[in-house]
Motif scaffolding. Structure first.
Motif, PDB file in Angstrom:
ATOM      1  N   GLY A 264       1.059  -1.154  -0.015  1.00 60.64           N
ATOM      2  CA  GLY A 264      -0.064  -0.027   0.028  1.00 60.64           C
ATOM      3  C   GLY A 264       0.925   1.374  -0.011  1.00 60.64           C
ATOM      4  N   ARG A 265       1.795   1.302   0.865  1.00 56.11           N
ATOM      5  CA  ARG A 265       2.889   2.482   0.852  1.00 56.11           C
ATOM      6  C   ARG A 265       3.442   2.838  -0.304  1.00 56.11           C
ATOM      7  NH1 ARG A 265       5.404   0.271   5.498  1.00 56.11           N
ATOM      8  NH2 ARG A 265       3.441   0.523   6.663  1.00 56.11           N
TER       9      ARG A 265
ATOM     10  N   CYS B 166      -8.821  -4.866  -1.253  1.00 57.83           N
ATOM     11  CA  CYS B 166      -8.455  -3.520  -1.226  1.00 57.83           C
ATOM     12  C   CYS B 166      -9.272  -3.173  -2.783  1.00 57.83           C
ATOM     13  CB  CYS B 166      -7.070  -3.070  -1.432  1.00 57.83           C
ATOM     14  SG  CYS B 166      -6.048  -3.871   0.276  1.00 57.83           S
TER      15      CYS B 166
ATOM     16  N   LYS C 172      -7.292   5.481  10.298  1.00 58.23           N
ATOM     17  CA  LYS C 172      -6.158   6.252  10.370  1.00 58.23           C
ATOM     18  C   LYS C 172      -6.712   7.586  10.354  1.00 58.23           C
ATOM     19  CE  LYS C 172      -3.121   2.745   8.067  1.00 58.23           C
ATOM     20  NZ  LYS C 172      -1.776   2.482   7.929  1.00 58.23           N
TER      21      LYS C 172
ATOM     22  N   ARG D 241       3.016  17.653   0.405  1.00 63.24           N
ATOM     23  CA  ARG D 241       3.393  16.378   0.396  1.00 63.24           C
ATOM     24  C   ARG D 241       4.173  15.565  -0.412  1.00 63.24           C
ATOM     25  NH1 ARG D 241       5.437  12.257   0.940  1.00 63.24           N
ATOM     26  NH2 ARG D 241       4.882  10.328   2.232  1.00 63.24           N
ATOM     27  N   TRP D 242       3.570  15.756  -1.735  1.00 64.29           N
ATOM     28  CA  TRP D 242       3.884  15.004  -2.755  1.00 64.29           C
ATOM     29  C   TRP D 242       4.599  15.577  -3.892  1.00 64.29           C
ATOM     30  CZ3 TRP D 242       4.371  10.189  -1.662  1.00 64.29           C
ATOM     31  CH2 TRP D 242       3.425   9.577  -0.709  1.00 64.29           C
TER      32      TRP D 242
ATOM     33  N   CYS E 162      -6.442  12.455  -3.108  1.00 63.64           N
ATOM     34  CA  CYS E 162      -6.162  12.453  -1.515  1.00 63.64           C
ATOM     35  C   CYS E 162      -7.525  12.168  -0.871  1.00 63.64           C
ATOM     36  CB  CYS E 162      -6.077  14.129  -1.352  1.00 63.64           C
ATOM     37  SG  CYS E 162      -5.773  14.286   0.513  1.00 63.64           S
TER      38      CYS E 162
ATOM     39  N   LYS F  54     -11.474   4.027   6.762  1.00 64.84           N
ATOM     40  CA  LYS F  54     -11.681   2.424   6.748  1.00 64.84           C
ATOM     41  C   LYS F  54     -10.847   1.663   7.884  1.00 64.84           C
ATOM     42  CE  LYS F  54     -10.813  -1.019   3.769  1.00 64.84           C
ATOM     43  NZ  LYS F  54     -10.961  -1.537   2.394  1.00 64.84           N
TER      44      LYS F  54
ATOM     45  N   TRP G 137       0.729   3.910  -3.005  1.00 61.87           N
ATOM     46  CA  TRP G 137       0.332   5.483  -2.824  1.00 61.87           C
ATOM     47  C   TRP G 137       1.294   6.344  -3.288  1.00 61.87           C
ATOM     48  CZ3 TRP G 137      -4.506   5.956  -2.796  1.00 61.87           C
ATOM     49  CH2 TRP G 137      -5.272   5.104  -1.984  1.00 61.87           C
TER      50      TRP G 137
ATOM     51  N   HIS H 136      -7.457   8.252  -0.800  1.00 61.72           N
ATOM     52  CA  HIS H 136      -6.720   7.668   0.156  1.00 61.72           C
ATOM     53  C   HIS H 136      -7.283   7.942   1.453  1.00 61.72           C
ATOM     54  CE1 HIS H 136      -2.016   7.499   1.279  1.00 61.72           C
ATOM     55  NE2 HIS H 136      -2.865   6.769   2.127  1.00 61.72           N
ATOM     56  N   ASN H 137      -7.826   9.206   1.664  1.00 62.04           N
ATOM     57  CA  ASN H 137      -8.719   9.370   3.187  1.00 62.04           C
ATOM     58  C   ASN H 137      -9.699   8.346   3.247  1.00 62.04           C
ATOM     59  OD1 ASN H 137      -7.438  11.229   4.031  1.00 62.04           O
ATOM     60  ND2 ASN H 137      -8.371  12.994   3.249  1.00 62.04           N
TER      61      ASN H 137
ATOM     62  N   PHE I  49      -6.091  12.865   6.128  1.00 64.01           N
ATOM     63  CA  PHE I  49      -4.937  13.894   5.491  1.00 64.01           C
ATOM     64  C   PHE I  49      -5.452  15.063   5.263  1.00 64.01           C
ATOM     65  CE2 PHE I  49      -2.067  15.531   2.442  1.00 64.01           C
ATOM     66  CZ  PHE I  49      -0.538  15.201   3.020  1.00 64.01           C
TER      67      PHE I  49
ATOM     68  N   HIS J 264       0.464   9.099  -5.885  1.00 64.33           N
ATOM     69  CA  HIS J 264       0.441  10.583  -5.469  1.00 64.33           C
ATOM     70  C   HIS J 264       1.707  11.354  -6.406  1.00 64.33           C
ATOM     71  CE1 HIS J 264      -2.311  10.627  -2.360  1.00 64.33           C
ATOM     72  NE2 HIS J 264      -1.682   9.496  -1.539  1.00 64.33           N
TER      73      HIS J 264
ATOM     74  N   VAL K 239      -9.709   5.376   2.439  1.00 63.89           N
ATOM     75  CA  VAL K 239      -9.041   4.248   2.751  1.00 63.89           C
ATOM     76  C   VAL K 239      -8.608   4.219   4.338  1.00 63.89           C
ATOM     77  CG1 VAL K 239      -7.162   2.162   2.430  1.00 63.89           C
ATOM     78  CG2 VAL K 239      -8.263   3.312   0.506  1.00 63.89           C
ATOM     79  N   ASN K 240      -8.055   5.561   4.522  1.00 62.07           N
ATOM     80  CA  ASN K 240      -7.489   5.983   5.969  1.00 62.07           C
ATOM     81  C   ASN K 240      -8.541   5.569   6.933  1.00 62.07           C
ATOM     82  OD1 ASN K 240      -5.011   6.495   5.038  1.00 62.07           O
ATOM     83  ND2 ASN K 240      -5.384   8.770   5.040  1.00 62.07           N
TER      84      ASN K 240
HETATM   85  P1  FAD Z   1      -0.100   5.138   3.900  1.00 67.37           P
HETATM   86  O1  FAD Z   1      -1.618   4.998   4.023  1.00 67.37           O
HETATM   87  O2  FAD Z   1       0.263   4.170   2.828  1.00 67.37           O
HETATM   88  O3  FAD Z   1       0.207   6.623   3.328  1.00 67.37           O
HETATM   89  C1  FAD Z   1       1.476   6.885   3.015  1.00 67.37           C
HETATM   90  C2  FAD Z   1       1.604   8.167   2.988  1.00 67.37           C
HETATM   91  O4  FAD Z   1       0.976   9.094   2.313  1.00 67.37           O
HETATM   92  C3  FAD Z   1       1.435   8.571   4.559  1.00 67.37           C
HETATM   93  O5  FAD Z   1       2.722   8.637   5.302  1.00 67.37           O
HETATM   94  C4  FAD Z   1       1.004  10.348   4.365  1.00 67.37           C
HETATM   95  O6  FAD Z   1       2.395  10.996   4.280  1.00 67.37           O
HETATM   96  C5  FAD Z   1       0.626  10.308   3.050  1.00 67.37           C
HETATM   97  N1  FAD Z   1      -0.874  10.190   3.096  1.00 67.37           N
HETATM   98  C6  FAD Z   1      -1.797   9.560   3.997  1.00 67.37           C
HETATM   99  N2  FAD Z   1      -2.914   9.974   3.586  1.00 67.37           N
HETATM  100  C7  FAD Z   1      -2.841  10.775   2.579  1.00 67.37           C
HETATM  101  C8  FAD Z   1      -3.936  11.164   1.550  1.00 67.37           C
HETATM  102  N3  FAD Z   1      -5.165  11.327   2.090  1.00 67.37           N
HETATM  103  N4  FAD Z   1      -3.452  11.980   0.533  1.00 67.37           N
HETATM  104  C9  FAD Z   1      -2.139  12.196   0.384  1.00 67.37           C
HETATM  105  N5  FAD Z   1      -1.247  11.570   1.199  1.00 67.37           N
HETATM  106  C10 FAD Z   1      -1.512  10.853   2.097  1.00 67.37           C
HETATM  107  N6  FAD Z   1      -4.990  -1.767   3.624  1.00 67.37           N
HETATM  108  C11 FAD Z   1      -5.788  -2.474   4.398  1.00 67.37           C
HETATM  109  O7  FAD Z   1      -5.467  -3.241   5.351  1.00 67.37           O
HETATM  110  N7  FAD Z   1      -7.050  -2.779   3.792  1.00 67.37           N
HETATM  111  C12 FAD Z   1      -7.544  -2.100   2.584  1.00 67.37           C
HETATM  112  O8  FAD Z   1      -8.544  -2.074   2.224  1.00 67.37           O
HETATM  113  C13 FAD Z   1      -6.669  -1.496   1.807  1.00 67.37           C
HETATM  114  N8  FAD Z   1      -6.885  -0.639   0.691  1.00 67.37           N
HETATM  115  C14 FAD Z   1      -6.170  -0.063   0.047  1.00 67.37           C
HETATM  116  C15 FAD Z   1      -6.333   0.451  -1.299  1.00 67.37           C
HETATM  117  C16 FAD Z   1      -5.534   1.131  -2.238  1.00 67.37           C
HETATM  118  C17 FAD Z   1      -6.013   1.631  -3.444  1.00 67.37           C
HETATM  119  C18 FAD Z   1      -4.086   1.123  -1.535  1.00 67.37           C
HETATM  120  C19 FAD Z   1      -3.372   1.949  -2.788  1.00 67.37           C
HETATM  121  C20 FAD Z   1      -3.911   0.745  -0.725  1.00 67.37           C
HETATM  122  C21 FAD Z   1      -4.836   0.045   0.467  1.00 67.37           C
HETATM  123  N9  FAD Z   1      -4.262  -0.583   1.627  1.00 67.37           N
HETATM  124  C22 FAD Z   1      -5.343  -1.085   2.307  1.00 67.37           C
HETATM  125  C23 FAD Z   1      -3.197   0.137   1.985  1.00 67.37           C
HETATM  126  C24 FAD Z   1      -3.070   1.200   3.066  1.00 67.37           C
HETATM  127  O9  FAD Z   1      -3.846   2.124   2.582  1.00 67.37           O
HETATM  128  C25 FAD Z   1      -2.012   1.613   3.523  1.00 67.37           C
HETATM  129  O10 FAD Z   1      -0.981   1.739   2.575  1.00 67.37           O
HETATM  130  C26 FAD Z   1      -0.992   0.681   4.644  1.00 67.37           C
HETATM  131  O11 FAD Z   1      -1.933   0.527   5.867  1.00 67.37           O
HETATM  132  C27 FAD Z   1       0.269   1.501   5.035  1.00 67.37           C
HETATM  133  O12 FAD Z   1      -0.063   2.716   5.846  1.00 67.37           O
HETATM  134  P2  FAD Z   1       0.854   3.697   6.188  1.00 67.37           P
HETATM  135  O13 FAD Z   1       0.405   4.399   7.572  1.00 67.37           O
HETATM  136  O14 FAD Z   1       2.280   3.497   6.337  1.00 67.37           O
HETATM  137  O15 FAD Z   1       0.542   4.957   5.391  1.00 67.37           O
END
Ligand code: FAD
Length: 184
Positions: free
Chosen positions: A86-87, A128, A166, A177-178, A154, A163, A90, A157-158, A169, A94, A160-161
């Motif tokens: 996921g990281r 996902c 988290k 950020r990007w 954004c 859900k 994203w 991504h929010n 953002f 982005h 998913v956050n």
């Molecule tokens: P991440 O969410 O990976 O974010 C990386 C960085 O992006 C953050 O450190 C922050 O600086 C920045 N950021 C955060 N939010 C935003 C935003 N809204 N806009 C711009 N920048 C932002 N995981 C699951 O467990 N279940 C799921 O159903 C799931 N669905 C996903 C669907 C998709 C399309 C993707 C790409 C990923 C999905 N994931 C899912 C993975 C999840 O979203 C995270 O990537 C993972 O949990 C790691 O999270 P993290 O806290 O490291 O930051």
């Protein structure tokens, strides 16, 4: 790594699996849908049940269990868990928004729209991907300009956050950020 629950029916597997392990549609554990912590709990349970793994010597089993216990996160040369995948994804998405033109041509808009739709069908974590596809059904990607797409992404991504419990953002800062880096 070998399949830790091979030979069991999907129903039996689901009953035996620790919380957070997501099964693939073929009933086997889906690594790219599961966190490293849940995957590790599953492999540990299995190692305890069979004394360390199918066919492995007691020493090999012990060292594998110790290695599992010693790791605090996924190794960088192992298949990605749901979080690593996921990281990285994203970051790619982005960064595509950050380098998308401010005034894209019709063909660039159509390329981006096709990419997002195909991406939603090919994403390796199927749970996902399914949720992302429903999001696309509710919120059509806005591809008319860099800022529109960056804000749309954004919001996606929010979603998913939200859900995952988290923090949200602040989308007014997505370019910092990007693309540009943080203002002091
Ligand atoms: P991440 O969410 O990976 O974010 C990386 C960085 O992006 C953050 O450190 C922050 O600086 C920045 N950021 C955060 N939010 C935003 C935003 N809204 N806009 C711009 N920048 C932002 N995981 C699951 O467990 N279940 C799921 O159903 C799931 N669905 C996903 C669907 C998709 C399309 C993707 C790409 C990923 C999905 N994931 C899912 C993975 C999840 O979203 C995270 O990537 C993972 O949990 C790691 O999270 P993290 O806290 O490291 O930051």
């Amino acid at each position: 790594a070998s399949d830790p629950v091979a030979g069991l029916t999907a129903h039996d597997q689901a009953k035996k699996l620790p919380k957070g392990v997501v099964l693939d549609k073929d009933g086997k554990p889906c690594r790219s849908c599961t966190s490293f912590a849940a995957w590790r709990a599953m492999t540990r349970d299995r190692a305890k049940q069979d004394g360390g793994g199918s066919g492995a010597s007691p020493e090999a089993s012990r060292s594998r269990m110790v290695a599992d216990a010693d790791h605090s996160g996924p190794s960088s040369n192992c298949p990605p868990d749901v979080e690593t995948l996921g990281r990285g994804t994203w970051t790619l998405l982005h960064s595509i928004a950050a380098t998308y033109p401010e005034a894209p041509s019709k063909s660039q808009q159509s390329d981006l729209l096709s990419f997002v739709k195909l991406f939603s069908r090919l994403y390796p974590c199927w749970v996902c991907a399914e949720d992302f596809q429903s999001y696309l059904g509710r919120e059509v990607p806005r591809v008319q300009s860099r800022d529109e797409f960056g804000n749309w992404l954004c919001g996606a991504h929010n979603e998913v956050n939200r859900k995952l419990g988290k923090p949200q953002f602040d989308c007014s800062r997505w370019q910092e950020r990007w693309r540009t880096g943080w203002r002091d």
